[in-house]
Design a protein around this motif. Sequence first.
Motif, PDB file in Angstrom:
ATOM      1  N   THR A  85       4.874  63.638 -40.774  1.00 43.27           N
ATOM      2  CA  THR A  85       3.625  63.997 -41.430  1.00 43.27           C
ATOM      3  C   THR A  85       3.237  65.413 -41.042  1.00 43.27           C
ATOM      4  N   GLU A  86       2.693  66.140 -42.011  1.00 41.74           N
ATOM      5  CA  GLU A  86       2.165  67.477 -41.742  1.00 41.74           C
ATOM      6  C   GLU A  86       0.676  67.483 -42.053  1.00 41.74           C
ATOM      7  N   VAL A  87      -0.099  68.162 -41.224  1.00 41.85           N
ATOM      8  CA  VAL A  87      -1.532  68.307 -41.436  1.00 41.85           C
ATOM      9  C   VAL A  87      -1.814  69.801 -41.529  1.00 41.85           C
ATOM     10  N   ALA A  88      -2.523  70.194 -42.590  1.00 39.98           N
ATOM     11  CA  ALA A  88      -2.842  71.608 -42.779  1.00 39.98           C
ATOM     12  C   ALA A  88      -4.285  71.739 -43.240  1.00 39.98           C
ATOM     13  N   SER A  89      -4.932  72.805 -42.789  1.00 36.54           N
ATOM     14  CA  SER A  89      -6.306  73.099 -43.196  1.00 36.54           C
ATOM     15  C   SER A  89      -6.334  74.418 -43.940  1.00 36.54           C
ATOM     16  N   GLY A  90      -7.213  74.486 -44.926  1.00 35.93           N
ATOM     17  CA  GLY A  90      -7.358  75.708 -45.702  1.00 35.93           C
ATOM     18  C   GLY A  90      -8.725  75.762 -46.348  1.00 35.93           C
ATOM     19  N   PHE A 106      -3.268  63.708 -48.857  1.00 39.03           N
ATOM     20  CA  PHE A 106      -4.374  62.837 -48.495  1.00 39.03           C
ATOM     21  C   PHE A 106      -5.448  63.688 -47.820  1.00 39.03           C
ATOM     22  N   PRO A 107      -6.536  64.013 -48.541  1.00 35.37           N
ATOM     23  CA  PRO A 107      -7.614  64.789 -47.923  1.00 35.37           C
ATOM     24  C   PRO A 107      -8.243  64.027 -46.764  1.00 35.37           C
TER      25      PRO A 107
END
Length: 146
Positions: A85-90, A106-107
């Motif tokens: 799984t990757e989690v990214a913020s923008g 998935f927000p």
Amino acid sequence: MGYIARLLPYTVVSSYLETTPIIGWDFHIRGLSVWGTQQDATINPALPADSWIIQGRGTVRLPGPILLGLPTVWSRLRMVVPGRTEVASGEIGTRARFCTLPRLAFPLEIGLDAADKAPSSPDSVSPSTPVTAIEVWHDDTVPCVH
């Protein structure tokens, strides 16, 4: 999108991405809102949606035998969708992506006051973090790093 519009009633919903107007069609299916857009100020019924956002209360069948009830929390999502799984913020928030489901995002509902502390890895996401939507993208533009 025109094919689906002939099968199901919808409402037109406008939004903005920064200063760009975005029009979408919102279909209501068994307690879920399924919003499709071509990421433009108009909809061409002959073309597919670029993205869909599914939210509300109901169960969604993900690829394979995976059933996910919405809304849910991060720990439940991790139980039903294992793997890398990757989690990214923008600019538009924090999202999780699973390598086994490359066109889905998935927000994660991370409070605005916590934006400077947004999680950078799946292990740093609190188990009780709300997951209230599924984004389905027509094209997987960001490959998952294995």
